[in-house]
Design a protein around this motif. Structure first.
Motif, PDB file in Angstrom:
ATOM      1  N   LEU A 142       0.823  -1.266  -0.226  1.00  0.00           N
ATOM      2  CA  LEU A 142      -0.069   0.143   0.066  1.00  0.00           C
ATOM      3  C   LEU A 142       0.691   1.036  -0.036  1.00  0.00           C
ATOM      4  CD1 LEU A 142      -2.845  -0.758   2.568  1.00  0.00           C
ATOM      5  CD2 LEU A 142      -3.151  -0.716  -0.042  1.00  0.00           C
ATOM      6  N   LYS A 143       0.332   2.277  -0.779  1.00  0.00           N
ATOM      7  CA  LYS A 143       1.170   3.576  -0.824  1.00  0.00           C
ATOM      8  C   LYS A 143       0.414   4.755  -0.383  1.00  0.00           C
ATOM      9  CE  LYS A 143       2.731   6.849  -4.146  1.00  0.00           C
ATOM     10  NZ  LYS A 143       2.975   7.130  -5.501  1.00  0.00           N
ATOM     11  N   ASP A 144      -1.060   4.725  -0.609  1.00  0.00           N
ATOM     12  CA  ASP A 144      -1.917   5.849   0.077  1.00  0.00           C
ATOM     13  C   ASP A 144      -3.102   4.997   0.138  1.00  0.00           C
ATOM     14  OD1 ASP A 144       0.024   8.147  -0.518  1.00  0.00           O
ATOM     15  OD2 ASP A 144      -0.503   7.731  -2.709  1.00  0.00           O
ATOM     16  N   VAL A 145      -3.728   5.450   1.603  1.00  0.00           N
ATOM     17  CA  VAL A 145      -5.103   5.090   2.117  1.00  0.00           C
ATOM     18  C   VAL A 145      -5.688   6.076   2.665  1.00  0.00           C
ATOM     19  CG1 VAL A 145      -6.284   3.389   3.599  1.00  0.00           C
ATOM     20  CG2 VAL A 145      -3.945   2.821   2.767  1.00  0.00           C
ATOM     21  N   LEU A 174      -1.619   5.359  15.890  1.00  0.00           N
ATOM     22  CA  LEU A 174      -3.154   5.635  16.302  1.00  0.00           C
ATOM     23  C   LEU A 174      -3.096   6.609  17.353  1.00  0.00           C
ATOM     24  CD1 LEU A 174      -4.724   1.890  16.366  1.00  0.00           C
ATOM     25  CD2 LEU A 174      -5.298   3.623  14.645  1.00  0.00           C
ATOM     26  N   LYS A 175      -2.051   6.645  18.264  1.00  0.00           N
ATOM     27  CA  LYS A 175      -2.040   7.667  19.155  1.00  0.00           C
ATOM     28  C   LYS A 175      -1.750   9.085  18.517  1.00  0.00           C
ATOM     29  CE  LYS A 175      -0.150   4.904  22.807  1.00  0.00           C
ATOM     30  NZ  LYS A 175       0.889   4.623  23.611  1.00  0.00           N
ATOM     31  N   ASP A 181     -10.379  11.101  13.245  1.00  0.00           N
ATOM     32  CA  ASP A 181      -9.638  10.290  11.975  1.00  0.00           C
ATOM     33  C   ASP A 181     -10.274   8.871  12.119  1.00  0.00           C
ATOM     34  OD1 ASP A 181      -8.153  12.406  11.089  1.00  0.00           O
ATOM     35  OD2 ASP A 181      -6.541  11.680  12.462  1.00  0.00           O
ATOM     36  N   TYR A 182     -10.470   8.187  11.063  1.00  0.00           N
ATOM     37  CA  TYR A 182     -10.549   6.904  10.711  1.00  0.00           C
ATOM     38  C   TYR A 182      -9.170   6.259  11.266  1.00  0.00           C
ATOM     39  CZ  TYR A 182     -15.129   8.268   8.481  1.00  0.00           C
ATOM     40  OH  TYR A 182     -16.263   8.843   8.106  1.00  0.00           O
ATOM     41  N   PHE A 183      -9.584   4.870  11.439  1.00  0.00           N
ATOM     42  CA  PHE A 183      -8.397   4.340  11.904  1.00  0.00           C
ATOM     43  C   PHE A 183      -7.471   4.004  10.729  1.00  0.00           C
ATOM     44  CE2 PHE A 183     -11.426   0.729  10.651  1.00  0.00           C
ATOM     45  CZ  PHE A 183     -10.860   0.250   9.602  1.00  0.00           C
ATOM     46  N   GLU A 184      -7.986   4.191   9.540  1.00  0.00           N
ATOM     47  CA  GLU A 184      -7.221   4.408   8.171  1.00  0.00           C
ATOM     48  C   GLU A 184      -6.021   5.350   8.386  1.00  0.00           C
ATOM     49  OE1 GLU A 184     -10.709   1.771   6.659  1.00  0.00           O
ATOM     50  OE2 GLU A 184     -10.446   3.814   7.899  1.00  0.00           O
ATOM     51  N   LYS A 185      -6.174   6.227   9.060  1.00  0.00           N
ATOM     52  CA  LYS A 185      -5.023   7.289   9.236  1.00  0.00           C
ATOM     53  C   LYS A 185      -3.935   6.790   9.697  1.00  0.00           C
ATOM     54  CE  LYS A 185      -3.326  11.539   9.104  1.00  0.00           C
ATOM     55  NZ  LYS A 185      -3.002  12.000   7.889  1.00  0.00           N
ATOM     56  N   GLY A 186      -4.304   5.780  10.773  1.00  0.00           N
ATOM     57  CA  GLY A 186      -3.062   4.894  11.495  1.00  0.00           C
ATOM     58  C   GLY A 186      -2.401   4.204  10.595  1.00  0.00           C
ATOM     59  N   LEU A 187      -3.013   3.644   9.699  1.00  0.00           N
ATOM     60  CA  LEU A 187      -2.486   2.816   8.748  1.00  0.00           C
ATOM     61  C   LEU A 187      -1.500   3.493   7.651  1.00  0.00           C
ATOM     62  CD1 LEU A 187      -5.349   0.516   7.503  1.00  0.00           C
ATOM     63  CD2 LEU A 187      -3.266  -0.089   9.026  1.00  0.00           C
ATOM     64  N   GLU A 188      -2.124   4.797   7.202  1.00  0.00           N
ATOM     65  CA  GLU A 188      -1.332   5.898   6.438  1.00  0.00           C
ATOM     66  C   GLU A 188      -0.061   6.037   7.018  1.00  0.00           C
ATOM     67  OE1 GLU A 188      -2.873   9.460   3.610  1.00  0.00           O
ATOM     68  OE2 GLU A 188      -3.470   9.205   5.720  1.00  0.00           O
ATOM     69  N   LEU A 189      -0.182   6.556   8.259  1.00  0.00           N
ATOM     70  CA  LEU A 189       0.958   7.214   9.135  1.00  0.00           C
ATOM     71  C   LEU A 189       1.956   5.994   9.580  1.00  0.00           C
ATOM     72  CD1 LEU A 189      -0.701   9.010  12.007  1.00  0.00           C
ATOM     73  CD2 LEU A 189       0.479  10.293   9.982  1.00  0.00           C
ATOM     74  N   SER A 190       1.673   4.630   9.430  1.00  0.00           N
ATOM     75  CA  SER A 190       2.510   3.552   9.573  1.00  0.00           C
ATOM     76  C   SER A 190       3.221   3.325   8.404  1.00  0.00           C
ATOM     77  CB  SER A 190       1.778   2.461   9.901  1.00  0.00           C
ATOM     78  OG  SER A 190       1.240   2.773  11.325  1.00  0.00           O
ATOM     79  N   ILE A 191       2.505   3.344   7.104  1.00  0.00           N
ATOM     80  CA  ILE A 191       3.166   3.219   5.922  1.00  0.00           C
ATOM     81  C   ILE A 191       3.975   4.288   5.659  1.00  0.00           C
ATOM     82  CG2 ILE A 191       2.464   3.388   3.384  1.00  0.00           C
ATOM     83  CD1 ILE A 191      -0.181   2.254   3.882  1.00  0.00           C
TER      84      ILE A 191
END
Length: 224
Positions: A142-145, A174-175, A181-191
């Motif tokens: 994944l690149k962008d979410v 997530l913190k 924010d939706y949880f996908e923001k946590g995924l985006e930051l992790s990516i």
């Protein structure tokens, strides 16, 4: 493995007075009952955590044997904060989580549970304007979410997994998320921090988020 069901929201768009996960389908089972039954078959009922908020007592009375985490700010926060409250309780295990309004085929879960890396279930058959969309890097990760991804290859369906080694980074991100924010923001930051997350195509399986009355009507046309 632990599974987290996000069931804290009000779900006002569907027009129900009860929490949206308790919406009944035409076969007389609720969305949450279907999710719990399928997850129990794969990982055991004792490994399911439900994040509750709105009218929590109704859910807890309907499923007295599950583990619960209470988001006391359910009316002012979004899924990133609900998920954070649950993942804080988990150490050294893979974590699968899903939105409490997703109706899906049982076999879909097997694909996510058995996948060896952190992953996100995706549908490439449609790309809705209001849905969480994605694109990928050359290596297939994944690149962008986000809702604003363009061009997009498909959309997220609300079922995801983080493997044990990726869990500390995901918790930290997530913190960092804002309350809305939706949880996908946590995924985006992790990516952005280097985490490798793979999109898993689930086109061949029944899977639909129930946000509106029309969604409920459509799922009832095809559900067994």
């Amino acid at each position: 493995m632990k599974a987290i069901i996000l069931a804290a929201g009000i779900g006002s768009r569907l027009g129900n007075s009860n929490p949206k996960p308790l919406t009944k389908l035409k076969n007389n089972e609720t969305i949450l009952n279907r999710q719990v039954m399928y997850l129990s078959d794969y990982i055991g009922e004792e490994n399911i955590i439900v994040v509750v908020g709105y009218k929590k007592d109704i859910i807890m009375e309907a499923f007295p044997n599950l583990l619960y985490v209470y988001n006391n700010f359910f009316d002012t926060t979004n899924t990133s904060k609900s998920l954070l409250k649950a993942v804080k309780k988990i150490e050294d295990e893979d974590v699968l989580w899903l939105n409490g309004d997703v109706v899906f085929e049982k076999k879909l879960l097997e694909n996510i549970i058995e996948f060896p890396q952190s992953c996100m279930a995706v549908n490439t058959n449609s790309v809705g304007d209001e849905e969480i969309k994605y694109n990928i890097n050359q290596d297939g990760t994944l690149k962008d979410v986000s809702k604003s991804v363009s061009p997009a290859l498909g959309e997220a369906v609300g079922i995801n997994k983080i493997i044990t080694s990726d869990l500390p980074m995901f918790k930290a991100n997530l913190k960092k998320c804002n309350d809305q924010d939706y949880f996908e923001k946590g995924l985006e930051l992790s990516i952005q921090d280097g985490m490798k997350i793979i999109p898993v195509n689930i086109n061949k399986y029944l899977c639909m988020e129930i946000d509106f009355i029309n969604d409920l009507k459509n799922i009832n046309k095809v559900i067994k």
